[in-house]
Design an enzyme around this catalytic site. Structure first.
Site, PDB file in Angstrom:
ATOM      1  N   GLU A  40       0.707  -0.800   0.184  1.00 38.21           N
ATOM      2  CA  GLU A  40      -0.083  -0.093   0.199  1.00 38.21           C
ATOM      3  C   GLU A  40       0.598   1.310   0.225  1.00 38.21           C
ATOM      4  O   GLU A  40       1.845   0.739   0.374  1.00 38.21           O
ATOM      5  CB  GLU A  40      -0.562  -0.158   0.973  1.00 38.21           C
ATOM      6  CG  GLU A  40      -1.906   1.163   1.034  1.00 38.21           C
ATOM      7  CD  GLU A  40      -2.877   1.351   2.753  1.00 38.21           C
ATOM      8  OE1 GLU A  40      -2.446   0.885   3.517  1.00 38.21           O
ATOM      9  OE2 GLU A  40      -4.119   1.190   2.089  1.00 38.21           O
ATOM     10  N   HIS A  58      -9.705  -3.200  10.071  1.00 32.57           N
ATOM     11  CA  HIS A  58      -9.255  -2.605   8.268  1.00 32.57           C
ATOM     12  C   HIS A  58      -9.794  -4.154   7.386  1.00 32.57           C
ATOM     13  O   HIS A  58     -10.435  -3.967   5.622  1.00 32.57           O
ATOM     14  CB  HIS A  58      -8.045  -2.976   8.054  1.00 32.57           C
ATOM     15  CG  HIS A  58      -7.456  -1.090   8.181  1.00 32.57           C
ATOM     16  ND1 HIS A  58      -8.073   0.086   7.232  1.00 32.57           N
ATOM     17  CD2 HIS A  58      -6.454  -1.000   8.542  1.00 32.57           C
ATOM     18  CE1 HIS A  58      -7.869   0.454   7.427  1.00 32.57           C
ATOM     19  NE2 HIS A  58      -6.365   0.829   7.938  1.00 32.57           N
ATOM     20  N   GLY A  77       5.208  -0.341  10.895  1.00 30.74           N
ATOM     21  CA  GLY A  77       4.375  -0.849  11.682  1.00 30.74           C
ATOM     22  C   GLY A  77       2.837  -1.570  11.225  1.00 30.74           C
ATOM     23  O   GLY A  77       3.287  -2.481  11.504  1.00 30.74           O
ATOM     24  N   ALA A  78       2.319  -1.836  10.829  1.00 29.23           N
ATOM     25  CA  ALA A  78       1.600  -2.814  10.529  1.00 29.23           C
ATOM     26  C   ALA A  78       0.964  -2.759   8.873  1.00 29.23           C
ATOM     27  O   ALA A  78       0.284  -1.156   8.279  1.00 29.23           O
ATOM     28  CB  ALA A  78       0.321  -3.762  11.156  1.00 29.23           C
ATOM     29  N   MET A  79       0.594  -3.401   8.505  1.00 25.56           N
ATOM     30  CA  MET A  79      -0.187  -3.492   7.212  1.00 25.56           C
ATOM     31  C   MET A  79      -1.459  -4.604   6.738  1.00 25.56           C
ATOM     32  O   MET A  79      -0.814  -5.984   6.801  1.00 25.56           O
ATOM     33  CB  MET A  79       0.291  -4.146   6.233  1.00 25.56           C
ATOM     34  CG  MET A  79       0.372  -3.261   4.416  1.00 25.56           C
ATOM     35  SD  MET A  79      -0.297  -2.078   3.730  1.00 25.56           S
ATOM     36  CE  MET A  79      -2.123  -2.420   3.626  1.00 25.56           C
ATOM     37  N   GLU A  80      -2.320  -3.936   6.719  1.00 30.58           N
ATOM     38  CA  GLU A  80      -3.679  -5.358   6.657  1.00 30.58           C
ATOM     39  C   GLU A  80      -4.042  -6.213   5.982  1.00 30.58           C
ATOM     40  O   GLU A  80      -5.489  -6.125   5.377  1.00 30.58           O
ATOM     41  CB  GLU A  80      -4.919  -4.185   6.882  1.00 30.58           C
ATOM     42  CG  GLU A  80      -5.593  -3.494   5.475  1.00 30.58           C
ATOM     43  CD  GLU A  80      -4.918  -1.546   5.700  1.00 30.58           C
ATOM     44  OE1 GLU A  80      -3.487  -1.662   6.218  1.00 30.58           O
ATOM     45  OE2 GLU A  80      -5.254  -0.938   4.721  1.00 30.58           O
ATOM     46  N   ASN A  81      -3.127  -6.684   4.572  1.00 29.02           N
ATOM     47  CA  ASN A  81      -3.209  -7.423   3.826  1.00 29.02           C
ATOM     48  C   ASN A  81      -4.969  -8.643   4.121  1.00 29.02           C
ATOM     49  O   ASN A  81      -4.267  -8.773   5.104  1.00 29.02           O
ATOM     50  CB  ASN A  81      -2.014  -8.492   3.425  1.00 29.02           C
ATOM     51  CG  ASN A  81      -0.656  -7.426   4.117  1.00 29.02           C
ATOM     52  OD1 ASN A  81      -0.197  -6.220   2.413  1.00 29.02           O
ATOM     53  ND2 ASN A  81       0.074  -7.310   4.211  1.00 29.02           N
ATOM     54  N   GLU A 130      -6.088  -3.462  12.720  1.00 21.74           N
ATOM     55  CA  GLU A 130      -5.643  -3.782  11.382  1.00 21.74           C
ATOM     56  C   GLU A 130      -6.970  -4.772  10.753  1.00 21.74           C
ATOM     57  O   GLU A 130      -7.369  -5.160   9.968  1.00 21.74           O
ATOM     58  CB  GLU A 130      -4.087  -5.050  11.914  1.00 21.74           C
ATOM     59  CG  GLU A 130      -3.119  -3.640  11.448  1.00 21.74           C
ATOM     60  CD  GLU A 130      -2.875  -2.821  10.751  1.00 21.74           C
ATOM     61  OE1 GLU A 130      -3.481  -2.539   9.038  1.00 21.74           O
ATOM     62  OE2 GLU A 130      -2.266  -1.563  10.760  1.00 21.74           O
TER      63      GLU A 130
HETATM   64 ZN   LIG Z   1      -4.394   1.608   8.776  1.00 28.75          ZN
END
Ligand SMILES: [Zn+2]
Length: 896
Positions: A174, A347, A307-311, A344
């Site tokens: 993203e 999301h 951080g983090a990624m909502e795959n 996450e």
């Molecule tokens: Zn987010």
């Protein structure tokens, strides 16, 4: 396609409009019918009119991807077959690709006669000798790409283990980096299904969005892993992670939830796993649609990105944000893990199932997930008081939103650099605050009914903000669009100005609205409908909501009675009371709820920053709050004092500010002390660490001596220092480190395989004030020792020390080319400008304005302009208000 609506300014004198929404609301002044402020002009979602660069006449239906990564050569071979739907005959296909080489492309058996990559547009145009007829087709491509170190597309991370350094890979796409892994339609409205096959070393665990369908040996000690096909989703949600990993799992109503981590660390995922199971149940209920994938993995990556990624189905996290090791993690770190997992996972619905149509509406993903993480925390862990303690997050957005370089929550986005710049505090924190205000105004049940309807009608598809407001309006019967779109389609903050008068012993309060700005005298006036919640002090009936649209007058008890506006701190606006009202509130501050005390401190300081109040108004309030042990209130005080401290750097007046800071904060610290009492309030743990850190910074010698003593004991016996205090103590010691202490910190950092500890010790070392040590830290940034994401935070940490910011800035300038290659394409867009924001003088602002690399892209220019204004805001505050601050402090500290 989404122009910001600029409501014409209507003379305030004409708009004495007040509407009571709550049945108990008081006066209903006469109402003038006006076009409601910010009536939404944005259309609901339609694929054809969604902004973007790719032609909408060809759409992907399904991707079959086959990837063979080589983690030694840092390349991968790829082949893909894309089922496409061609709407009208065409001789060319335009899709996204960047940093990959396409070797062949064919529609069925017709090979492309030309493959033209455009690096600037990040597209590839495939030209075919014969037009492709309308209808379904298969596009075949083979290509090679690169595995990078900078956390975009497919990237690798080297990390320490007990058996030596290891290498894994993961992905981060993203907003627009799927095009680094496969040529495709890499815009969020082009949803398709994906079936991935990947060839990896036999001992690797490979994780993607869906469960493994089959696995077979591929020779040379490798295996081919085929994953099941995903449902329709946007390309930026694709994920692939692989390495020497392990997985722990739990069942959540038929969904397999897993935590994936480097081998040996799986058990540290236990808290995250339990949290995810709880949250899945909560969200399935809240959204009214069960999580649709058969599995959900939370993947801990020990570097590469922050951080983090909502795959979808495979959320990636920076390792220390996800794992909890009882031997080294502070107990309260659970709050952070819960928060990021809750964000996450929200999301998975808001973002993954229903996706923002284009990046101009990214707040729909981020504002909502930020709101939901707080809501879920309040539901599952009410003792954390997440709204109250999260107040500072909104203050950051309000600071940005008061400046000239603010932007509407919804804003036109022309390219990926602008999309990246949109992931800011306005998108997250103002978005969160707006949703909270809307929910509060509509009521929880009506709000949730609207969300469920919205989810149902846009599942596996896209939406715009207009769709959300429409669904909430239908569910609640209230004019949501008219109120909310003024907050999403124009930037800025409403200021509610309150003035009391006394008529025959009865208090009447006149309310009017202005635009609240800091350092922006030419700001365009704006107008909102502000749901103003007001209440008395100390147990009077619950707040009453009046919708302020222009100006109004309300009755408010007997003359002189304190009246609090923005009760419970739910609204996104600032309040300016007249002097008698502020005095009445200050006198009765002990009877205000913590959220209202924190709100009053935050607003009063903001008015000082805006030049609307004298510093004395703020300090008088702080003086009244000495001894207040509420964490959120203390945090507001610390926020203002540390900002003044930052501006006072290198000035003789700093000593008085720091002495005042110690006088204000010491009494609470003395009550709570270094060591936890058995039955102390839960927030004391966090407050203790915070106070120690700030008092140490403010030159409290006793705190420093104790920090050194405890650190020395800790080095001999780590169990002697509670996990809760390790970050604070190491940081303080690091700041004042001599060579020996610095070496100790580096040795600790290099000994551990725990990412959390690694970050802690490197960060403490990077805080050293001694220039020799700062130079040693910066030298590490040029080696391969740390992954790119940690290199960035190392330099940032050096620059955050006033003594070293010039050194850090020179280092970045001197090594710009080297760093840009290592840190990736976003580095020049954002890093130098953000680093410069540590300065507070006009000369550095001018240097930033003339620094060409920061101005090279449109997204970069946005970030640079924000930093420039921030520096100038500080410079002007220093010139205009700081003398009055100093004057007050001098008199105050001279008092016996
Ligand atoms: Zn987010």
């Amino acid at each position: 396609m989404n122009p910001s609506r600029r409501p014409s300014f209507i003379d305030r004198a004409l708009s004495h409009v007040l509407q009571g929404f709550d049945p108990t609301a008081l006066v209903l002044a006469f109402v003038i019918l006006l076009a409601p402020a910010g009536a939404g002009a944005e259309p609901v979602f339609s694929f054809a009119s969604t902004p973007g660069k790719l032609p909408k006449t060809v759409v992907p239906i399904h991707y079959a991807l086959d990837l063979a990564p080589d983690l030694d050569k840092l390349t991968f071979a790829g082949s893909e077959v894309v089922d496409i739907e061609v709407m009208e005959p065409t001789g060319r296909l335009v899709l996204n690709a960047v940093d990959i080489t396409i070797h062949s492309a064919a529609i069925e058996d017709d090979a492309a006669s030309e493959i033209a990559l455009d690096a600037a547009a990040q597209t590839v145009t495939l030209v075919f000798p014969r037009p492709i007829a309308a209808g379904r087709h298969r596009l075949h491509m083979s290509y090679t790409g690169r595995i990078n170190r900078f956390g975009r597309g497919l990237f690798m991370v080297d990390y320490p283990t007990a058996d030596g350094r290891k290498r894994m890979m993961s992905s981060h796409l993203e907003p627009a980096d799927a095009r680094r892994i496969f040529p495709g339609w890499d815009e969020p409205a082009f949803k398709a299904s994906f079936a991935l096959t990947v060839t990896v070393p036999q001992e690797f665990l490979a994780v993607s969005n869906m469960p493994v369908g089959s696995e077979e040996p591929a020779g040379d000690g490798r295996k081919r892993v085929a994953f099941q096909a995903t449902p329709r989703m946007s390309s930026y949600l694709f994920v692939l992670a692989a390495g020497d990993l392990e997985r722990i799992t739990a069942d959540a109503g038929g969904v397999t939830v897993g935590v994936v981590a480097a081998r040996g660390k799986g058990q540290h995922g236990r808290y995250a796993l339990d949290t995810a199971v709880d949250l899945l149940r909560y969200y399935n209920d809240y959204f009214g649609i069960a999580y649709p994938l058969p599995k959900l993995d939370l993947i801990a990556v020990p570097g590469g990105f922050g951080g983090a990624m909502e795959n979808w189905g495979g959320i990636t996290f920076f390792e220390s944000r996800l794992l909890f090791d009882p031997a080294t993690s502070a107990g309260e770190a659970r709050r952070g893990i819960f928060g990021i997992v809750a964000h996450e996972m929200a999301h998975l619905w808001f973002g993954d199932l229903v996706t923002t149509a284009w990046w101009d509406n990214i707040w729909l993903n981020e504002g909502f997930a930020s709101w939901m993480q707080a809501k879920a925390a309040e539901a599952l862990h009410p003792d954390w008081q997440t709204w109250l303690n999260g107040n500072g997050f909104r203050q950051v957005a309000m600071s940005e939103d008061a400046r000239r370089t603010t932007h509407p929550i919804q804003q036109p986005i022309a390219n990926e650099t602008e999309a990246m710049a949109a992931f800011d505090s306005i998108t997250y924190a103002k978005g969160q605050a707006l949703i909270r205000m809307v929910e509060n105004y509509l009521g929880e049940d009506a709000f949730r009914a609207g969300i469920r309807a919205y989810m149902k009608s846009h599942a596996y598809s896209n939406a715009t903000t207009a769709d959300l407001w429409g669904a909430l309006e239908a569910a609640s019967g209230k004019p949501v669009t008219a109120i909310a779109s003024a907050y999403t389609e124009q930037g800025g903050i409403p200021l509610v100005v309150a003035t009391a008068t006394c008529v025959n012993g009865n208090q009447r309060i006149a309310l009017r609205q202005e635009r609240f700005t800091v350092h922006d005298p030419e700001a365009r006036p704006q107008r909102w409908q502000v749901p103003v919640v007001r209440g008395g002090v100390g147990g009077t009936p619950a707040g009453e909501t009046v919708l302020l649209d222009g100006a109004a007058e309300i009755a408010a008890g007997r003359c002189g009675e304190p009246v609090k506006l923005n009760l419970d701190d739910v609204g996104y606006y600032r309040v300016q009371y007249d002097d008698p009202m502020l005095a009445a509130l200050t006198r009765s501050i002990d009877r205000l709820a913590p959220a209202d005390r924190a709100n009053l401190v935050g607003d009063t300081w903001a008015l000082v920053e805006a030049g609307r109040a004298a510093p004395a108004a703020f300090f008088d309030l702080v003086d009244r709050l000495i001894g207040d042990d509420n964490r959120a209130v203390t945090e507001q005080i610390i926020r203002a004092l540390t900002r003044i401290d930052h501006l006072e750097w290198n000035r003789p007046e700093r000593a008085a500010l720091q002495a005042y800071g110690r006088a204000v904060l010491r009494p609470v610290f003395e009550r709570i002390g270094w060591d936890a009492a058995p039955s102390e309030p839960a927030d004391y743990t966090l407050l203790r660490a915070r106070l120690i850190g700030v008092l140490g910074t403010f030159g409290d010698d006793a705190i420093m001596a104790e920090a050194r003593r405890r650190f020395a004991l800790f080095v001999k016996d780590p169990t002697s220092l509670p996990t809760e205090l390790r970050g604070t103590v190491t940081n303080l010691v690091g700041r004042h480190a001599d060579r020996a202490t610095y070496d100790t910190l580096l040795a600790l950092a290099r000994k551990t395989t725990n990412t959390d500890e690694r970050v802690r010790y490197f960060s403490a070392a990077a805080s050293a004030r001694d220039p020799e040590l700062a130079r040693a830290t910066l030298a590490i940034a040029l080696t391969d020792e740390l992954p790119a994401s940690l290199v960035g935070s190392l330099i940032t940490q050096v620059a955050s020390q006033g003594e070293q910011r010039e050194l850090a800035w020179s280092f970045v300038k001197e090594n710009l080319a080297t760093l840009a290659v290592r840190q990736g394409p976003a580095f020049q867009n954002t890093f130098p400008a953000n680093l410069m924001a540590n300065f507070t003088d006009a000369a550095h602002a001018a240097e930033l304005a003339g620094f060409a690399p920061a101005q090279a892209t449109s997204g970069g220019r946005i970030v640079a302009a924000r930093s420039y204004e921030r520096i100038m805001t500080d410079a002007d505050f220093s010139a205009q208000q700081l003398p009055a601050v100093d004057e007050w402090l001098k008199r105050r500290m001279a008092r016996p």
